[in-house]
Scaffold this motif. Structure first.
Motif, PDB file in Angstrom:
ATOM      1  N   THR A 150      46.444  55.563  42.799  1.00 48.50           N
ATOM      2  CA  THR A 150      45.018  55.782  42.527  1.00 48.50           C
ATOM      3  C   THR A 150      44.439  54.615  41.726  1.00 48.50           C
ATOM      4  O   THR A 150      43.361  54.102  42.034  1.00 48.50           O
ATOM      5  N   MET A 151      45.158  54.215  40.687  1.00 51.60           N
ATOM      6  CA  MET A 151      44.678  53.099  39.865  1.00 51.60           C
ATOM      7  C   MET A 151      44.684  51.805  40.664  1.00 51.60           C
ATOM      8  O   MET A 151      43.752  50.999  40.558  1.00 51.60           O
ATOM      9  N   ASN A 152      45.726  51.586  41.456  1.00 47.97           N
ATOM     10  CA  ASN A 152      45.806  50.381  42.285  1.00 47.97           C
ATOM     11  C   ASN A 152      44.590  50.295  43.205  1.00 47.97           C
ATOM     12  O   ASN A 152      43.950  49.251  43.321  1.00 47.97           O
ATOM     13  N   GLU A 153      44.270  51.421  43.836  1.00 47.68           N
ATOM     14  CA  GLU A 153      43.130  51.450  44.764  1.00 47.68           C
ATOM     15  C   GLU A 153      41.818  51.223  44.031  1.00 47.68           C
ATOM     16  O   GLU A 153      40.944  50.482  44.493  1.00 47.68           O
ATOM     17  N   GLY A 154      41.655  51.853  42.851  1.00 47.89           N
ATOM     18  CA  GLY A 154      40.418  51.706  42.091  1.00 47.89           C
ATOM     19  C   GLY A 154      40.190  50.285  41.616  1.00 47.89           C
ATOM     20  O   GLY A 154      39.074  49.750  41.726  1.00 47.89           O
ATOM     21  N   ILE A 155      41.245  49.648  41.099  1.00 48.99           N
ATOM     22  CA  ILE A 155      41.128  48.262  40.641  1.00 48.99           C
ATOM     23  C   ILE A 155      40.854  47.338  41.816  1.00 48.99           C
ATOM     24  O   ILE A 155      40.021  46.427  41.731  1.00 48.99           O
ATOM     25  N   THR A 156      41.527  47.595  42.932  1.00 50.32           N
ATOM     26  CA  THR A 156      41.331  46.763  44.130  1.00 50.32           C
ATOM     27  C   THR A 156      39.871  46.821  44.589  1.00 50.32           C
ATOM     28  O   THR A 156      39.256  45.786  44.880  1.00 50.32           O
ATOM     29  N   MET A 157      39.309  48.001  44.631  1.00 53.20           N
ATOM     30  CA  MET A 157      37.917  48.157  45.072  1.00 53.20           C
ATOM     31  C   MET A 157      36.962  47.423  44.123  1.00 53.20           C
ATOM     32  O   MET A 157      36.018  46.760  44.569  1.00 53.20           O
ATOM     33  N   PHE A 182      53.217  47.571  44.727  1.00 54.66           N
ATOM     34  CA  PHE A 182      53.609  48.770  43.991  1.00 54.66           C
ATOM     35  C   PHE A 182      54.984  48.648  43.332  1.00 54.66           C
ATOM     36  O   PHE A 182      55.432  49.572  42.674  1.00 54.66           O
ATOM     37  N   SER A 183      55.660  47.515  43.536  1.00 50.93           N
ATOM     38  CA  SER A 183      56.968  47.295  42.923  1.00 50.93           C
ATOM     39  C   SER A 183      57.168  45.799  42.684  1.00 50.93           C
ATOM     40  O   SER A 183      56.499  44.968  43.301  1.00 50.93           O
ATOM     41  N   ILE A 184      58.087  45.493  41.780  1.00 53.60           N
ATOM     42  CA  ILE A 184      58.384  44.088  41.495  1.00 53.60           C
ATOM     43  C   ILE A 184      58.939  43.407  42.733  1.00 53.60           C
ATOM     44  O   ILE A 184      58.582  42.268  43.044  1.00 53.60           O
TER      45      ILE A 184
END
Length: 226
Positions: free
Chosen positions: A12-19, A32-34
């Motif tokens: 959710t955070m990844n998607e929000g920051i990306t947008m 989502f991973s190193i």
């Protein structure tokens, strides 16, 4: 278009920051991973990395340090930790900024823009082109006559210090203190050996260097003799 690698395992955070970043005109590589981020960095040239600290396959601190060993790309650490020790650890790992969750997306975007502005100014100072040479100290890419030249970390630091002071004679003592972390424990011939290797890689005739010149009795200077 600036490209940002975002390493955040919360979908959710990844998607929000990306947008939010895409709204500002950035291209975002969401990871989502190193392991995934490491593979993408091998294939992509990015302008900035945003790294979460707590990740499913390791520590963002350690991954930040790993990136910093190979590149001077700007890095922001993104984490829920707000202890002073964690902030210090992040900065010592090589991060340029540290943002604690929860945070305002407006403030986050402003910090991204500010860091990129600072980086662009710094990159202008860390680019050198003269004669056969084209050096990018931020990207750690060095060319002579269009051919790539591989330099060690110490060779890069020495070259940067000489070019930053081009035309000015630097004493051996000044160079040792600036280039080597522990100048007192460095062997006497360490500087001479590093200069010799740089000349072999950069000079057309290392025995008669045109650019990395010795000023006898004093030290070294970068620049052709006028």
């Amino acid at each position: 278009m600036k490209k940002i690698l975002l390493l955040e395992d919360d979908e959710t955070m990844n998607e929000g920051i990306t947008m939010a970043l895409e709204h500002d005109g950035f291209s975002v590589i969401g990871c989502f991973s190193i392991g995934e981020a490491r593979e993408r960095l091998k294939k992509e040239i990015v302008d900035l990395c945003v790294l979460d600290v707590n990740l499913p396959d390791g520590s963002g601190f350690l991954f930040c340090r790993e990136i910093r060993q190979k590149s001077r790309i700007p890095i922001i650490l993104l984490t829920a930790r707000d202890l002073e020790l964690d902030i210090v650890n992040g900065l010592e790992a090589g991060a340029d900024d540290y943002i604690v969750k929860p945070f305002s997306l407006m403030v986050f975007r402003a910090r991204i823009h500010a860091l990129l502005r600072r980086t662009e100014t710094k990159q202008e100072q860390e680019t050198y082109e003269e004669g056969p040479f084209s050096f990018g100290f931020t990207e750690m890419k060095f060319f002579r006559d269009g051919r790539s030249v591989e330099l060690s970390k110490t060779e890069q630091k020495l070259l940067y210090y000489l070019i930053a002071n081009r035309g000015r004679t630097l004493t051996r003592e000044q160079i040792l203190e600036r280039v080597w972390d522990d100048a007192d424990s460095v062997e006497d011939n360490a500087l001479s050996v590093t200069v010799k290797r740089l000349r072999e890689k950069l000079e057309e005739n290392p025995a008669k260097p045109e650019y990395l010149r010795t000023v006898y009795g004093l030290g070294y200077v970068w620049g052709r003799e006028e």
